[in-house]
Design a protein around this motif. Structure first.
Motif, PDB file in Angstrom:
ATOM      1  N   LEU A 126       0.679  -1.258   0.109  1.00 49.07           N
ATOM      2  CA  LEU A 126       0.171   0.104   0.033  1.00 49.07           C
ATOM      3  C   LEU A 126       1.111   1.318  -0.132  1.00 49.07           C
ATOM      4  CD1 LEU A 126      -2.724  -1.238   2.282  1.00 49.07           C
ATOM      5  CD2 LEU A 126      -3.008  -0.729   0.052  1.00 49.07           C
ATOM      6  N   GLU A 127       1.936   1.252   0.604  1.00 47.52           N
ATOM      7  CA  GLU A 127       3.129   2.418   0.659  1.00 47.52           C
ATOM      8  C   GLU A 127       3.212   2.562  -0.878  1.00 47.52           C
ATOM      9  OE1 GLU A 127       4.029   4.687   2.765  1.00 47.52           O
ATOM     10  OE2 GLU A 127       2.465   3.860   4.251  1.00 47.52           O
ATOM     11  N   LEU A 128       3.758   1.485  -1.607  1.00 50.15           N
ATOM     12  CA  LEU A 128       4.068   1.563  -2.952  1.00 50.15           C
ATOM     13  C   LEU A 128       3.100   2.054  -3.911  1.00 50.15           C
ATOM     14  CD1 LEU A 128       6.390   0.978  -4.971  1.00 50.15           C
ATOM     15  CD2 LEU A 128       5.276  -1.112  -5.194  1.00 50.15           C
ATOM     16  N   ILE A 129       1.744   1.825  -3.558  1.00 48.10           N
ATOM     17  CA  ILE A 129       0.690   2.143  -4.335  1.00 48.10           C
ATOM     18  C   ILE A 129       0.494   3.655  -4.116  1.00 48.10           C
ATOM     19  CG2 ILE A 129      -1.813   2.116  -4.630  1.00 48.10           C
ATOM     20  CD1 ILE A 129      -1.252  -1.154  -3.938  1.00 48.10           C
ATOM     21  N   ALA A 130       0.618   4.082  -2.910  1.00 50.54           N
ATOM     22  CA  ALA A 130       0.310   5.506  -2.279  1.00 50.54           C
ATOM     23  C   ALA A 130       1.401   6.288  -3.126  1.00 50.54           C
ATOM     24  CB  ALA A 130       0.333   5.610  -1.097  1.00 50.54           C
ATOM     25  N   ASP A 131       2.748   5.803  -3.142  1.00 47.89           N
ATOM     26  CA  ASP A 131       3.860   6.653  -3.602  1.00 47.89           C
ATOM     27  C   ASP A 131       3.524   7.019  -4.912  1.00 47.89           C
ATOM     28  OD1 ASP A 131       6.519   7.926  -3.374  1.00 47.89           O
ATOM     29  OD2 ASP A 131       6.930   6.081  -4.767  1.00 47.89           O
ATOM     30  N   PHE A 132       3.284   5.617  -5.745  1.00 49.86           N
ATOM     31  CA  PHE A 132       2.923   5.518  -7.112  1.00 49.86           C
ATOM     32  C   PHE A 132       1.937   6.812  -7.372  1.00 49.86           C
ATOM     33  CE2 PHE A 132       0.160   4.177 -10.698  1.00 49.86           C
ATOM     34  CZ  PHE A 132       1.045   4.570 -11.721  1.00 49.86           C
ATOM     35  N   LEU A 133       0.824   6.778  -6.780  1.00 49.56           N
ATOM     36  CA  LEU A 133      -0.464   7.710  -7.109  1.00 49.56           C
ATOM     37  C   LEU A 133       0.005   9.064  -6.630  1.00 49.56           C
ATOM     38  CD1 LEU A 133      -3.201   5.489  -5.458  1.00 49.56           C
ATOM     39  CD2 LEU A 133      -2.637   6.034  -8.168  1.00 49.56           C
ATOM     40  N   GLU A 134       0.844   9.322  -5.489  1.00 48.01           N
ATOM     41  CA  GLU A 134       1.184  10.666  -5.298  1.00 48.01           C
ATOM     42  C   GLU A 134       1.815  11.303  -6.124  1.00 48.01           C
ATOM     43  OE1 GLU A 134       0.692   9.973  -0.625  1.00 48.01           O
ATOM     44  OE2 GLU A 134       2.685   9.749  -1.276  1.00 48.01           O
ATOM     45  N   ARG A 135       3.047  10.318  -6.629  1.00 53.70           N
ATOM     46  CA  ARG A 135       3.865  10.825  -7.717  1.00 53.70           C
ATOM     47  C   ARG A 135       3.131  11.123  -9.024  1.00 53.70           C
ATOM     48  NH1 ARG A 135       9.817   9.401  -7.094  1.00 53.70           N
ATOM     49  NH2 ARG A 135      10.112   8.983  -4.937  1.00 53.70           N
ATOM     50  N   GLY A 136       2.063  10.312  -9.492  1.00 57.21           N
ATOM     51  CA  GLY A 136       1.532  10.484 -10.423  1.00 57.21           C
ATOM     52  C   GLY A 136       0.633  11.681 -10.474  1.00 57.21           C
ATOM     53  N   ARG A 137       0.047  11.957  -9.490  1.00 54.62           N
ATOM     54  CA  ARG A 137      -0.710  13.061  -9.315  1.00 54.62           C
ATOM     55  C   ARG A 137       0.123  14.360  -9.520  1.00 54.62           C
ATOM     56  NH1 ARG A 137      -1.824  16.901  -5.312  1.00 54.62           N
ATOM     57  NH2 ARG A 137      -4.172  17.853  -5.397  1.00 54.62           N
ATOM     58  N   ALA A 138       1.481  14.276  -8.754  1.00 53.91           N
ATOM     59  CA  ALA A 138       2.364  15.390  -9.107  1.00 53.91           C
ATOM     60  C   ALA A 138       2.715  15.720 -10.569  1.00 53.91           C
ATOM     61  CB  ALA A 138       3.541  15.377  -8.285  1.00 53.91           C
ATOM     62  N   VAL A 139       2.805  14.516 -11.414  1.00 48.92           N
ATOM     63  CA  VAL A 139       3.115  14.629 -12.553  1.00 48.92           C
ATOM     64  C   VAL A 139       2.138  15.185 -13.645  1.00 48.92           C
ATOM     65  CG1 VAL A 139       3.561  13.267 -14.834  1.00 48.92           C
ATOM     66  CG2 VAL A 139       5.084  12.743 -12.779  1.00 48.92           C
ATOM     67  N   GLN A 140       0.818  14.710 -13.281  1.00 54.48           N
ATOM     68  CA  GLN A 140      -0.280  15.137 -13.913  1.00 54.48           C
ATOM     69  C   GLN A 140      -0.722  16.563 -13.759  1.00 54.48           C
ATOM     70  OE1 GLN A 140      -1.985  13.829 -16.361  1.00 54.48           O
ATOM     71  NE2 GLN A 140      -1.105  11.784 -15.914  1.00 54.48           N
TER      72      GLN A 140
END
Length: 162
Positions: A126-140
């Protein structure tokens, strides 16, 4: 699976997840009887009252466009407009009780199903998923800012004065 294929799969899954969230929001907008922009405004005030300027900033609208949308939502019975208790010269908008109840009926089960699904993964996953989503949001968001800047950089067409 190669790293390249894994990257492609993850990118495709993220895009499809975003598309699916858009389908949920489109269905919610239909139930509320509003357009997608108005639904974003309802979401912005879900956590509490905001001024029209705060609404405009939250949903990336001009103040005039936000005011027009707020007027539509007040007329539909989804928002109230009251004097700001901290500064009576300005108004704040908030969800009506009926709009709050409808939002809970729509999105409550979505959240519950998502939490139930996440129980499948370990805390580390879940930490990995959250990191992916947070980084993806920042990129978007960074890309949205880059795209908006294109308007400022765009030269007027040759056939128009400017």
């Amino acid at each position: 699976m190669s790293k390249q294929l894994a990257v492609e799969r993850a990118a495709r899954a993220a895009a499809e997840f975003g598309d699916a969230a858009g389908v949920v929001d489109a269905a919610a907008a239909d139930v509320f009887g509003v357009n997608p922009t108005d639904l974003r405004i309802l979401g912005a005030v879900l956590d509490g009252p905001l001024t029209a300027g705060q609404v405009a900033a939250a949903v990336h609208l001009s103040p005039a466009a936000a005011t027009t949308a707020i007027q539509r939502l007040v007329a539909r019975g989804h928002l109230t407009r009251e004097p700001d208790p901290e500064d009576r010269r300005r108004a704040v908008v908030a969800l009506t009780p009926s709009a709050r109840e409808l939002a809970e009926r729509i999105y409550g089960p979505v959240g519950e199903a998502g939490v139930a699904e996440m129980q499948r993964w370990s805390a580390a996953e879940l930490e990995l998923i959250a990191d992916f989503l947070e980084r993806g949001r920042a990129v978007q968001l960074a890309q949205a800012a880059r795209i908006r800047a294109l308007v400022a950089d765009r030269e007027p067409p040759l056939d128009e004065p400017g």
